[in-house]
Structures are given as structure tokens and as C-alpha cells.
Design a protein around this motif. Structure first.
Motif, PDB file in Angstrom:
ATOM      1  N   PHE A  41      21.777  61.375  -0.257  1.00 59.56           N
ATOM      2  CA  PHE A  41      22.830  60.749  -0.024  1.00 59.56           C
ATOM      3  C   PHE A  41      22.875  60.364   1.390  1.00 59.56           C
ATOM      4  O   PHE A  41      23.102  61.516   2.282  1.00 59.56           O
ATOM      5  N   ASP A  42      23.288  59.328   1.827  1.00 63.21           N
ATOM      6  CA  ASP A  42      23.356  58.788   3.321  1.00 63.21           C
ATOM      7  C   ASP A  42      24.838  58.892   3.782  1.00 63.21           C
ATOM      8  O   ASP A  42      25.477  57.849   3.595  1.00 63.21           O
ATOM      9  N   ALA A  43      25.172  59.979   4.345  1.00 58.20           N
ATOM     10  CA  ALA A  43      26.842  60.207   4.326  1.00 58.20           C
ATOM     11  C   ALA A  43      27.105  59.379   5.811  1.00 58.20           C
ATOM     12  O   ALA A  43      28.442  59.036   6.251  1.00 58.20           O
ATOM     13  N   ALA A  44      26.152  58.966   6.506  1.00 60.62           N
ATOM     14  CA  ALA A  44      26.457  58.227   7.596  1.00 60.62           C
ATOM     15  C   ALA A  44      26.590  56.476   7.274  1.00 60.62           C
ATOM     16  O   ALA A  44      26.913  55.719   8.127  1.00 60.62           O
ATOM     17  N   ALA A  45      26.213  56.156   6.209  1.00 61.66           N
ATOM     18  CA  ALA A  45      26.131  54.845   5.822  1.00 61.66           C
ATOM     19  C   ALA A  45      27.705  54.365   5.508  1.00 61.66           C
ATOM     20  O   ALA A  45      28.570  55.032   5.445  1.00 61.66           O
ATOM     21  N   GLU A  46      27.854  52.954   5.641  1.00 66.66           N
ATOM     22  CA  GLU A  46      29.208  52.434   5.358  1.00 66.66           C
ATOM     23  C   GLU A  46      29.914  52.778   4.234  1.00 66.66           C
ATOM     24  O   GLU A  46      29.229  53.002   3.040  1.00 66.66           O
ATOM     25  N   SER A  47      31.040  53.202   4.466  1.00 64.31           N
ATOM     26  CA  SER A  47      31.608  53.672   2.862  1.00 64.31           C
ATOM     27  C   SER A  47      31.883  52.606   2.108  1.00 64.31           C
ATOM     28  O   SER A  47      32.140  51.338   2.461  1.00 64.31           O
ATOM     29  N   VAL A  48      31.741  53.011   0.848  1.00 62.77           N
ATOM     30  CA  VAL A  48      32.152  52.075  -0.201  1.00 62.77           C
ATOM     31  C   VAL A  48      33.572  51.310  -0.358  1.00 62.77           C
ATOM     32  O   VAL A  48      33.810  50.226  -0.755  1.00 62.77           O
ATOM     33  N   ALA A  49      34.542  52.092   0.432  1.00 62.59           N
ATOM     34  CA  ALA A  49      35.712  51.384   0.432  1.00 62.59           C
ATOM     35  C   ALA A  49      35.912  50.174   1.338  1.00 62.59           C
ATOM     36  O   ALA A  49      36.542  49.277   1.105  1.00 62.59           O
ATOM     37  N   SER A  50      34.857  50.085   2.201  1.00 67.27           N
ATOM     38  CA  SER A  50      34.820  48.810   3.038  1.00 67.27           C
ATOM     39  C   SER A  50      33.516  48.026   2.747  1.00 67.27           C
ATOM     40  O   SER A  50      33.741  46.552   2.562  1.00 67.27           O
ATOM     41  N   GLY A  52      32.227  47.660  -0.286  1.00 71.30           N
ATOM     42  CA  GLY A  52      32.009  47.381  -1.901  1.00 71.30           C
ATOM     43  C   GLY A  52      30.950  48.337  -2.487  1.00 71.30           C
ATOM     44  O   GLY A  52      30.242  48.476  -1.650  1.00 71.30           O
ATOM     45  N   PHE A  53      30.880  48.245  -3.812  1.00 66.42           N
ATOM     46  CA  PHE A  53      29.922  49.006  -4.327  1.00 66.42           C
ATOM     47  C   PHE A  53      28.614  48.347  -4.168  1.00 66.42           C
ATOM     48  O   PHE A  53      27.451  48.935  -3.611  1.00 66.42           O
ATOM     49  N   ASN A  54      28.528  47.076  -4.672  1.00 61.92           N
ATOM     50  CA  ASN A  54      26.911  46.550  -4.395  1.00 61.92           C
ATOM     51  C   ASN A  54      26.546  46.155  -3.069  1.00 61.92           C
ATOM     52  O   ASN A  54      25.166  46.133  -2.943  1.00 61.92           O
ATOM     53  N   GLY A  55      27.329  46.221  -2.097  1.00 65.03           N
ATOM     54  CA  GLY A  55      27.024  46.083  -0.729  1.00 65.03           C
ATOM     55  C   GLY A  55      26.579  47.329  -0.008  1.00 65.03           C
ATOM     56  O   GLY A  55      26.625  47.490   1.228  1.00 65.03           O
ATOM     57  N   ASN A  56      26.631  48.396  -0.550  1.00 65.35           N
ATOM     58  CA  ASN A  56      26.559  49.604  -0.195  1.00 65.35           C
ATOM     59  C   ASN A  56      25.025  50.217  -0.226  1.00 65.35           C
ATOM     60  O   ASN A  56      24.478  50.298  -1.311  1.00 65.35           O
ATOM     61  N   VAL A  57      24.790  50.984   1.020  1.00 65.46           N
ATOM     62  CA  VAL A  57      23.256  51.488   0.877  1.00 65.46           C
ATOM     63  C   VAL A  57      22.985  52.557  -0.168  1.00 65.46           C
ATOM     64  O   VAL A  57      22.018  52.381  -0.941  1.00 65.46           O
ATOM     65  N   ASN A  58      23.762  53.369  -0.430  1.00 64.32           N
ATOM     66  CA  ASN A  58      23.793  54.569  -1.358  1.00 64.32           C
ATOM     67  C   ASN A  58      23.698  53.988  -2.639  1.00 64.32           C
ATOM     68  O   ASN A  58      23.072  54.460  -3.688  1.00 64.32           O
ATOM     69  N   VAL A  59      24.586  52.939  -3.104  1.00 66.64           N
ATOM     70  CA  VAL A  59      24.367  52.288  -4.506  1.00 66.64           C
ATOM     71  C   VAL A  59      23.302  51.651  -4.681  1.00 66.64           C
ATOM     72  O   VAL A  59      22.824  51.478  -5.877  1.00 66.64           O
ATOM     73  N   GLN A  60      22.688  51.032  -3.733  1.00 67.95           N
ATOM     74  CA  GLN A  60      21.371  50.215  -3.714  1.00 67.95           C
ATOM     75  C   GLN A  60      20.313  51.299  -4.105  1.00 67.95           C
ATOM     76  O   GLN A  60      19.489  50.892  -5.003  1.00 67.95           O
ATOM     77  N   GLU A  61      20.366  52.418  -3.430  1.00 68.34           N
ATOM     78  CA  GLU A  61      19.371  53.301  -3.736  1.00 68.34           C
ATOM     79  C   GLU A  61      19.516  53.839  -5.095  1.00 68.34           C
ATOM     80  O   GLU A  61      18.419  54.264  -5.619  1.00 68.34           O
ATOM     81  N   PHE A  62      20.678  54.059  -5.530  1.00 69.12           N
ATOM     82  CA  PHE A  62      20.982  54.504  -6.740  1.00 69.12           C
ATOM     83  C   PHE A  62      20.557  53.667  -7.787  1.00 69.12           C
ATOM     84  O   PHE A  62      19.723  53.903  -8.926  1.00 69.12           O
ATOM     85  N   ILE A  63      20.629  52.341  -7.709  1.00 69.22           N
ATOM     86  CA  ILE A  63      20.245  51.294  -8.688  1.00 69.22           C
ATOM     87  C   ILE A  63      18.712  51.336  -8.815  1.00 69.22           C
ATOM     88  O   ILE A  63      17.894  51.399  -9.645  1.00 69.22           O
ATOM     89  N   LYS A  64      18.009  51.430  -7.492  1.00 74.09           N
ATOM     90  CA  LYS A  64      16.542  51.541  -7.456  1.00 74.09           C
ATOM     91  C   LYS A  64      15.878  52.847  -8.310  1.00 74.09           C
ATOM     92  O   LYS A  64      14.994  52.677  -9.091  1.00 74.09           O
ATOM     93  N   TYR A  65      16.685  53.822  -7.955  1.00 74.14           N
ATOM     94  CA  TYR A  65      16.148  54.984  -8.765  1.00 74.14           C
ATOM     95  C   TYR A  65      16.384  54.876 -10.336  1.00 74.14           C
ATOM     96  O   TYR A  65      15.511  55.387 -11.049  1.00 74.14           O
ATOM     97  N   GLU A  66      17.476  54.296 -10.592  1.00 69.15           N
ATOM     98  CA  GLU A  66      17.794  54.366 -12.181  1.00 69.15           C
ATOM     99  C   GLU A  66      16.897  53.321 -12.668  1.00 69.15           C
ATOM    100  O   GLU A  66      16.422  53.754 -13.924  1.00 69.15           O
ATOM    101  N   VAL A  67      16.693  52.312 -12.020  1.00 66.78           N
ATOM    102  CA  VAL A  67      15.710  51.254 -12.636  1.00 66.78           C
ATOM    103  C   VAL A  67      14.317  51.826 -12.893  1.00 66.78           C
ATOM    104  O   VAL A  67      13.807  51.832 -13.923  1.00 66.78           O
ATOM    105  N   ALA A  68      13.810  53.016 -12.201  1.00 66.86           N
ATOM    106  CA  ALA A  68      12.676  53.495 -12.023  1.00 66.86           C
ATOM    107  C   ALA A  68      12.710  54.659 -13.226  1.00 66.86           C
ATOM    108  O   ALA A  68      11.455  54.920 -13.505  1.00 66.86           O
ATOM    109  N   ASN A  69      13.800  55.343 -13.046  1.00 66.68           N
ATOM    110  CA  ASN A  69      13.795  56.557 -14.029  1.00 66.68           C
ATOM    111  C   ASN A  69      14.686  56.511 -15.375  1.00 66.68           C
ATOM    112  O   ASN A  69      14.693  57.508 -15.907  1.00 66.68           O
ATOM    113  N   SER A  70      15.248  55.527 -15.505  1.00 65.22           N
ATOM    114  CA  SER A  70      16.121  55.359 -16.660  1.00 65.22           C
ATOM    115  C   SER A  70      16.100  54.311 -17.569  1.00 65.22           C
ATOM    116  O   SER A  70      15.096  53.341 -17.322  1.00 65.22           O
TER     117      SER A  70
END
Length: 355
Positions: A41-50, A52-70
Motif C-alpha cells: 500500500f502506497d500511503a503517500a498516494a493521493e487519498s481516495v477522498a479526493s 475517487g476510487f478509480n482515480g486512485n493509485v492503490n485502487v488501480q494496483e488492487f484491480i491489476k492484482y485481482e485480475v491476475a489472481n482471482s
């Protein structure tokens, strides 16, 4: 309550209020993770509060991971995050400091006459199906009733947050537990598929716990039971499914049919005794070990039984001492609180057990 009780979350906190750290909750499970490691988790990334979810670096990494592993694809995950709603009040709750209450305060709401009488009413209303589930899993029916009572007041307080919102918010705006909540979000997305239900139709606590027993998604997937065979594990409305799910959880976590939970003891307090009380809760000593320290059980118990020594403050500065046995430890796993486990026992005994 896990039943963050439990785990750190010493289990996850029930319903919608701001409970203290010793409030009943369902414990965290350690989910079985996919082969690849989740992105850090990149704690320095912009918060999803500002962002949004799909514009967030950590969410994008989550999506990539889930697509590859689930079993999820990028399009459905993007659609999910387009419709998930960020809940700032959840983050505010999570960062509020908890306070640990003494037993004489904790028992008022969690082990008092209101819980006892409510348990007797609930058991009388649903006795046949609870007894059937109890027989199948070898768990006392009164124990099942007690856990439902302490977790959600017999189903009256199951939480009103959409789990899609609460888990997404915690997974991407609570860095301290980001890995845990991302894993629970993963489990949640899978269980929605498995249950063939709208992912936005699930409601629960602000910390992601669900239904009458307040299962986290990982616990739901492992232990929830379709007791009546209707194709759904309905831990919100179907008391049979609820009772069997709680009983299954307890059996899988080591409950021994016919065993006691607690034995009161007499002892002379000392720094050595206090050090043992302050140890991490674990069954590392036998009753015989405690007897060798001058600790005297007040009820019959085998020397070979493993136990944990603990105390309860019954009034300011006044303590009672107990050995918690194997079944005490099994309940403790539902929510990592010795007071929680004691309250469950008290409710169960008030309903009719002898634990």
C-alpha cells in the motif's frame, strides 16, 4: 462479541456505534491468500477522498492484482468502484482512541439481565432450529444464543453500512490495516458472486462485519452454513443458517463438546501471578502448573487440562480470579477479549447452560 474484538482488530467491531476496544465483535480471520503477494500500500498516494476510487493509485494496483489472481475482470471491478461511496465518517471512527473498561462496567451492557432475558426469549422463539444446529455441531444451543446476543442483541443491531462502501473506504484510506481490509474486500467480492447477490445489497457494521453473528467476509466464506438447503447462507434473517454458522465457527476453532469454560480459583496475588495474567492469551500451561504456583481451583478440573489465568475487576480495586479452559479459549478466538468470553459464558448459563 468474533467476532478489531480479534485479531489486532481484536475482532471487528459490531454495529454502527463507536465502541471501546473491549466491545463485542467478531474476530479477524487470517484469509488464505492467492499465490502472488499483494502490492504494498502506497500511503503517500493521493487519498481516495479526493481522487475517487478509480482515480486512485492503490485502487488501480488492487484491480491489476485481482485480475491476475482471482475470478474478477477489470471491467466489473471498475464498475464496482464507480458505484462504491467513500465514507469519511468510518475513518473518523477508526482513528478515535479506544478505552478499556473494567468488568464491572463492561458487564452492565454485555452480561446483565437485559441480555439474559433477551436470550431466553430468543431461544424460546427459535428453540427447534437452534437445538438442531447445536446437535449437529456438538455445541451447546445456549452458547449459540449467547454469541448472537452479545454480537447484535439477537439481531436487533446488525449495522446499516453498505459493505461495498465500508470495505472500500477502509481498504484504501486506512493505511494501518490496508492489507487486511483489501483482503476482506477481495473475500467480499467473491462471496457476492458465490451467493449470487447484488454486491451493493449487503449491509453490516462500519468495519465490515455482517449479519447476526457479525462475520467478516473471510469468516463468512469459511464458516457460514446453508442449514436449510435453500441455496443461500443467510446470516441476516435465517436463524437456522445463523445458528449453524456460529456453531460451525466454534467447532472449527476448537470447542470440545461437554467441556467447561471457566473455573474460579483462589490465590495469593504477587508480581509473579500478575505477570502471568498479563501474558498473551494462550493455552501454554496446565492446571497442574497453576496448582504448583499455589493457585487453588474451586471446582473439579483435571490437572492435565490446559488453561489461562485471568482476573475480573468486580468493583473498583476488587478482583476475582479464574482459569479459562479450552472452551474459554475457543470463544476468545471469536473476539480477543477475556471479558467478552466471560460475558458469553454468563449469558449462556443464564439461558440454561452449565459452562
Amino acid at each position: 462479541m468474533k467476532k478489531y474484538s480479534a485479531l489486532m482488530l481484536a475482532a471487528v467491531l459490531a454495529a454502527c456505534g463507536t465502541p471501546p476496544t473491549d466491545t463485542p465483535t467478531v474476530q479477524e480471520e487470517t484469509p488464505v491468500k492467492p499465490s502472488a503477494k499483494r502490492p504494498v500500500f502506497d500511503a503517500a498516494a493521493e487519498s481516495v477522498a479526493s481522487s475517487g476510487f478509480n482515480g486512485n493509485v492503490n485502487v488501480q494496483e488492487f484491480i491489476k492484482y485481482e485480475v491476475a489472481n482471482s475470478r474478477m475482470n477489470a471491467a466489473e471491478l471498475k464498475d464496482f468502484f464507480d458505484n462504491a461511496v467513500y465514507k469519511a465518517n468510518i475513518i473518523t471512527i477508526m482513528y478515535r482512541p479506544g478505552t478499556s473498561r473494567p468488568w464491572y462496567e463492561f458487564r452492565t451492557g454485555n452480561s446483565g439481565e437485559a441480555k439474559f432475558s433477551g436470550g431466553r426469549r430468543f431461544y424460546a422463539q427459535h428453540r427447534a432450529v437452534i437445538d438442531e444446529a447445536a446437535r449437529r455441531y456438538g455445541v451447546p444451543p445456549e452458547l449459540i444464543v449467547a454469541i448472537i446476543g452479545i454480537e447484535t442483541n439477537y439481531g436487533a443491531n446488525m449495522g446499516s453500512f453498505r459493505l461495498a462502501d465500508s470495505l472500500s473506504t477502509l481498504a484504501f484510506d486506512y493505511p494501518r490495516r490496508a492489507e487486511f481490509f483489501q483482503q476482506e474486500l477481495h473475500e467480499f467480492l467473491l462471496l457476492a458472486k458465490e451467493e449470487k447477490r447484488d454486491v451493493f445489497g449487503f449491509k453490516g457494521s462500519y468495519a465490515g462485519a455482517m449479519g447476526m453473528p457479525q462475520f467478516m467476509p473471510s469468516s463468512f466464506r469459511k464458516y457460514a452454513v446453508d442449514f436449510d438447503g435453500d441455496g443461500r447462507r443467510d446470516i441476516w434473517n435465517n436463524v437456522g443458517d445463523v445458528a449453524a454458522s456460529v456453531a460451525n465457527y466454534m467447532k472449527e476453532h476448537g470447542w470440545k463438546t461437554g467441556g467447561k469454560m471457566v473455573v474460579p480459583v483462589k490465590l495469593t496475588h504477587s508480581p509473579q501471578i500478575q505477570a502471568i495474567i498479563d501474558e498473551k492469551t494462550a493455552l501454554t500451561r496446565t492446571v497442574a502448573d497453576f496448582k504448583s504456583m499455589g493457585i487453588v481451583p474451586q471446582e473439579a478440573v483435571a490437572d492435565s487440562e490446559k488453561a489461562v489465568l485471568y482476573r475480573l475487576e468486580t468493583s473498583p480495586g476488587v478482583y476475582e480470579y479464574y482459569l479459562g479452559l479450552n472452551n474459554f479459549y475457543a470463544v476468545w478466538k471469536y473476539n480477543n477479549s477475556r471479558m467478552y468470553a466471560t460475558a458469553v459464558r454468563n449469558i449462556a448459563n443464564a439461558v440454561g447452560a452449565r459452562l
